[in-house]
Design an enzyme around this catalytic site. Structure first.
Site, PDB file in Angstrom:
ATOM      1  N   THR A 122      29.785  32.092  46.081  1.00  0.00           N
ATOM      2  CA  THR A 122      30.936  32.258  46.971  1.00  0.00           C
ATOM      3  C   THR A 122      30.789  33.510  47.818  1.00  0.00           C
ATOM      4  OG1 THR A 122      32.307  31.181  45.297  1.00  0.00           O
ATOM      5  CG2 THR A 122      33.465  32.347  47.045  1.00  0.00           C
ATOM      6  N   TYR A 155      25.558  30.423  33.917  1.00  0.00           N
ATOM      7  CA  TYR A 155      26.233  29.677  34.981  1.00  0.00           C
ATOM      8  C   TYR A 155      25.523  28.341  35.144  1.00  0.00           C
ATOM      9  CZ  TYR A 155      28.122  28.753  39.718  1.00  0.00           C
ATOM     10  OH  TYR A 155      28.729  28.209  40.825  1.00  0.00           O
ATOM     11  N   LYS A 176      29.921  29.940  32.583  1.00  0.00           N
ATOM     12  CA  LYS A 176      30.712  29.326  33.648  1.00  0.00           C
ATOM     13  C   LYS A 176      30.176  27.915  33.798  1.00  0.00           C
ATOM     14  CE  LYS A 176      31.681  29.514  38.631  1.00  0.00           C
ATOM     15  NZ  LYS A 176      31.358  30.200  39.915  1.00  0.00           N
ATOM     16  N   VAL A 227      36.539  30.739  36.486  1.00  0.00           N
ATOM     17  CA  VAL A 227      35.991  31.568  37.561  1.00  0.00           C
ATOM     18  C   VAL A 227      36.330  30.816  38.837  1.00  0.00           C
ATOM     19  CG1 VAL A 227      33.963  32.646  38.555  1.00  0.00           C
ATOM     20  CG2 VAL A 227      34.145  32.424  36.074  1.00  0.00           C
TER      21      VAL A 227
END
Length: 309
Positions: A48, A136, A164, A206
């Site tokens: 992001t 992740y 995540k 998240v």
């Protein structure tokens, strides 16, 4: 390793100025705003935050600016994962030097390693640092999924503390949760799945949506944990259309459009990401308007040193 991390992290965008350079002052303002609007912590240098387009110098300056602004008011995690183990280790060591509270390490993208390759990659990173690590799993971007059994093996290493999970596979997450101890934290990596993930044992999320509706995301989590399932479901149903708009184009294009509409100029995304066409932009802004003031909040400048919620 058991970590006392909060329920809501924001995967923070990287603001740019009119010339397309990283705007550290804006990043610091946004960080404090997010902590005042429900976030327990922030993830910098993530997808992001357009990490593939940030230089090492830009990453350093961004982290320092945010760290100086928020101090100890929120947990600060650095996204240090790459598709090269040596580079990932180097970035992890740098994050430690800059004062990160932990690192997030994505599954190596493009290489498509085997499950044993994934294990050895993460093990090498874990052995290089004493920082707690959040794995992740995002197969839509990395090209390979970290299997629940591999996560369970990795969880035996002392500083791999969380994951995540952004596979979109709730069944796999349920299996994952059954293999792990309660102190290993599972975070949803998909905003629309936050409530379903909480129901099968996730710790939190998240989030990208927390840029736009942080307090609503927080209320949904808190309502669920307090046993108020009806309020949690009501908030979930209101957030889902907003999340649909947030991901109608590749992240973080929509969230930057929405932030600008709310009064925070974050700049355009760097190439190869481009602005949305007018039809999709209209859909994004219409979704925000339909969500209403009770969900979406305007960006108001935060005075330096103001208390977090």
């Amino acid at each position: 390793m058991s970590v006392n991390w909060g329920r809501l992290f924001t995967a923070m965008i990287t603001p740019y100025d009119q010339a397309g350079e990283v705007d550290e002052q804006k990043a610091a303002e946004l960080a404090e705003h997010l902590l005042q609007h429900g976030s327990d912590g922030l993830v910098l240098w993530g997808t992001t935050g357009e990490s593939p387009t940030l230089s090492a110098v830009e990453k350093d300056r961004l982290f320092v600016a945010v760290k100086e602004r928020i101090g100890t008011k929120g947990t600060l995690i650095a996204g240090t994962g790459t598709n090269d183990t040596r580079t990932t280790i180097a970035q992890t060591l740098r994050a430690k030097e800059l004062g990160a509270d932990g690192v997030m390490v994505v599954g190596p993208y493009y290489n498509k390693p085997s499950q044993n390759g994934l294990y050895e990659h993460f093990r090498a990173v874990a052995e290089s640092t004493d920082l707690p690590i959040m794995l992740y799993n995002v197969p839509s971007r990395s090209g390979v999924s970290i299997a629940p059994e591999t996560v369970a093996r990795l969880a035996e290493l002392p500083n791999i503390a969380a994951i995540k999970e952004a596979s979109g596979n709730v069944l796999a997450v349920s299996h994952l949760r059954s293999l792990l101890s309660e102190d290993f934290l599972v975070y949803s990596g998909d905003d629309p799945l936050t409530l379903p993930m909480l129901s099968i044992g996730a710790h939190g999320v998240v989030s990208v949506a927390s840029h736009i509706a942080g307090r609503a995301v927080r209320r949904m989590i808190d309502s669920y944990l307090a046993g108020d399932r009806c309020n949690a479901m009501e908030l979930h149903e209101k957030l889902v259309p907003l999340c649909e708009a947030l991901f109608c184009e590749v992240n973080p294009v929509p969230v930057k459009v929405m932030l600008q509409e709310l009064g925070f100029f974050a700049g355009a995304c760097r190439l190869p990401l481009v602005a949305p066409d007018e039809r999709k932009k209209a859909f994004m802004l219409d979704s925000m308007q339909k969500a209403g003031a009770g969900l979406v909040e305007p960006f108001l400048p935060v005075e330096k040193g103001s208390p977090s919620c």
